[in-house]
Design a protein around this motif. Structure first.
Motif, mmCIF file in Angstrom:
data_model
loop_
_atom_site.group_PDB
_atom_site.id
_atom_site.type_symbol
_atom_site.label_atom_id
_atom_site.label_comp_id
_atom_site.label_asym_id
_atom_site.label_seq_id
_atom_site.Cartn_x
_atom_site.Cartn_y
_atom_site.Cartn_z
ATOM 1 N N ILE A 93 -37.712 -33.092 -12.194
ATOM 2 C CA ILE A 93 -38.631 -34.227 -12.133
ATOM 3 C C ILE A 93 -37.845 -35.434 -12.633
ATOM 4 O O ILE A 93 -37.435 -35.486 -13.794
ATOM 5 N N ILE A 94 -37.617 -36.396 -11.749
ATOM 6 C CA ILE A 94 -36.859 -37.601 -12.109
ATOM 7 C C ILE A 94 -37.796 -38.802 -11.992
ATOM 8 O O ILE A 94 -38.457 -38.981 -10.968
ATOM 9 N N ASP A 133 -39.565 -38.585 -8.479
ATOM 10 C CA ASP A 133 -40.792 -37.813 -8.611
ATOM 11 C C ASP A 133 -41.924 -38.667 -9.173
ATOM 12 O O ASP A 133 -43.068 -38.538 -8.762
ATOM 13 N N ILE A 134 -41.586 -39.541 -10.129
ATOM 14 C CA ILE A 134 -42.607 -40.434 -10.704
ATOM 15 C C ILE A 134 -42.063 -41.859 -10.730
ATOM 16 O O ILE A 134 -40.941 -42.093 -11.201
ATOM 17 N N PHE A 135 -42.856 -42.803 -10.239
ATOM 18 C CA PHE A 135 -42.493 -44.219 -10.331
ATOM 19 C C PHE A 135 -43.559 -44.927 -11.164
ATOM 20 O O PHE A 135 -44.751 -44.833 -10.881
ATOM 21 N N TYR A 136 -43.103 -45.617 -12.214
ATOM 22 C CA TYR A 136 -44.004 -46.271 -13.161
ATOM 23 C C TYR A 136 -44.005 -47.792 -13.025
ATOM 24 O O TYR A 136 -42.952 -48.398 -12.831
ATOM 25 N N SER A 137 -45.171 -48.375 -13.262
ATOM 26 C CA SER A 137 -45.229 -49.782 -13.646
ATOM 27 C C SER A 137 -44.955 -49.796 -15.150
ATOM 28 O O SER A 137 -45.732 -49.254 -15.939
ATOM 29 N N HIS A 138 -43.827 -50.406 -15.546
ATOM 30 C CA HIS A 138 -43.286 -50.264 -16.907
ATOM 31 C C HIS A 138 -44.101 -51.032 -17.954
ATOM 32 O O HIS A 138 -44.083 -50.708 -19.137
ATOM 33 N N ARG A 139 -44.786 -52.096 -17.512
ATOM 34 C CA ARG A 139 -45.641 -52.844 -18.441
ATOM 35 C C ARG A 139 -46.653 -53.642 -17.622
ATOM 36 O O ARG A 139 -46.373 -54.023 -16.485
ATOM 37 N N PRO A 140 -47.827 -53.896 -18.194
ATOM 38 C CA PRO A 140 -48.811 -54.685 -17.458
ATOM 39 C C PRO A 140 -48.344 -56.132 -17.313
ATOM 40 O O PRO A 140 -47.640 -56.652 -18.184
#
Length: 329
Positions: A93-94, A133-140
């Motif tokens: 999982i990357i 595998d997972i892409f994040y919005s790092h901060r609002p």
């Protein structure tokens, strides 16, 4: 040197379901925020990744700006991925993120669709991957509609460039709204990555309840408070430690006021037969809403020491009461 993974790598690591998804994550995940950048020793990072996977850590967490310099952790990871892990891609999982400053001009940070999707494309190129595998919005982003940011995450998943969407550093109400939007779009929010440790407990004021309600996993970062919750600072600030480096996030003035609590917590850890770092990780994992804890490491030995937490995760009520008393003192 060619790498072949340990055949017994799945024997002892616990894997926890991430919220209400079908995905399980190892109780301990490895973050590449520090010690994997261009300023660091490449072979040291490579050895840590090998050892991590051998110990059952299947999840490696990155972000576009990890380094220093920004982007270099992903580049180094891409090289190691190609050399050593390409045949194990489907066991890994990357994750990566976008939100902080990456390039000059108006499209190089925050939460616009323009920035998030451009950044993801750059990350994939650096890591030599077809998808994360997972892409994040790092901060609002206070200036971009939450709908736009969430639509970009949904688009990344629909394009096949990410399998799951996540958010990081979002306060409780905003996390709830983000989850609602993503659910409507058809790409549920998989996971939230907040800063959480014995010394940083804001997530207990509502966020953990939201995550439980919405069926979202939780993966705390900085679980050792940048090294404060280890035995490293019991006798002052050692040479080469994070608090001694000019580019670090832990400053000397943060160390001194915490030492008294650190010493008392260390006593409890010793009575439990584990290190303070191990106890601090176990303390987070005692909450069933916490899926995995994200550790950093500067050496293979440090990594092994932290992963050994899985040998003693349970607490007595007396221990928990005593810890609470120290933390509130």
């Amino acid at each position: 040197m060619s790498y072949t993974a340990n055949l017994n790598r799945y024997d002892s690591m616990p894997y926890n379901r991430c919220g209400r998804s079908g995905l399980k994550l190892p109780a301990i995940s490895l973050g590449l925020w520090h010690n994997f950048g261009g300023v660091d020793v490449f072979e040291n990072g490579r050895s840590m990744l090998h050892r991590a996977f051998d110990l059952g850590i299947t999840h490696f967490d990155l972000a576009n700006n990890y380094g220093p310099p920004p982007g270099s952790a992903e580049e180094n990871f891409g090289k190691i991925m190609k050399q050593d892990f390409s045949s194990y891609r489907d066991e890994l999982i990357i994750s990566t993120k976008a939100g902080y400053l990456m390039w000059p001009g108006p499209y190089g940070e925050w939460g616009s669709r323009k920035y998030l999707l451009a950044s993801l494309n750059q990350s994939l190129k650096r890591m030599k991957l077809e998808y994360v595998d997972i892409f994040y919005s790092h901060r609002p982003d206070p200036d971009t509609p939450l709908e736009e940011t969430m639509m970009a995450l949904d688009q990344a998943v629909r394009q096949g460039k990410a399998l799951y969407a996540g958010i990081s550093n979002y306060p409780a109400e905003m996390a709830k709204e983000a989850a609602r939007i993503l659910r409507q779009l058809g790409t549920p929010c998989l996971i939230h990555q907040p800063k959480y440790s014995m010394f940083e407990r804001w997530v207990e004021d509502g966020l953990l309840d939201v995550l439980e309600e919405e069926g979202i996993g939780c993966i705390p970062f900085s679980p050792l408070a940048q090294g404060l919750l280890t035995d490293k600072y019991l006798n002052g600030i050692p040479e080469g430690s994070r608090a001694s480096k000019s580019w670090g996030f832990l400053k000397p003035h943060q160390v001194a006021p915490a030492i008294d609590k650190v010493k008392k917590l260390n006593q409890i850890a010793l009575q439990r037969g584990q290190s303070l770092a191990q106890m601090a990780l176990a303390w987070l994992l005692k909450d069933k809403r916490v899926t995995s804890v994200l550790i950093g490491a500067s050496s293979v030995k440090q990594l092994e020491d932290n992963v050994a937490v899985i040998n003693k995760l349970a607490f007595t009520n007396e221990e928990l009461d005593l810890i609470e008393k120290i933390l509130k003192g």
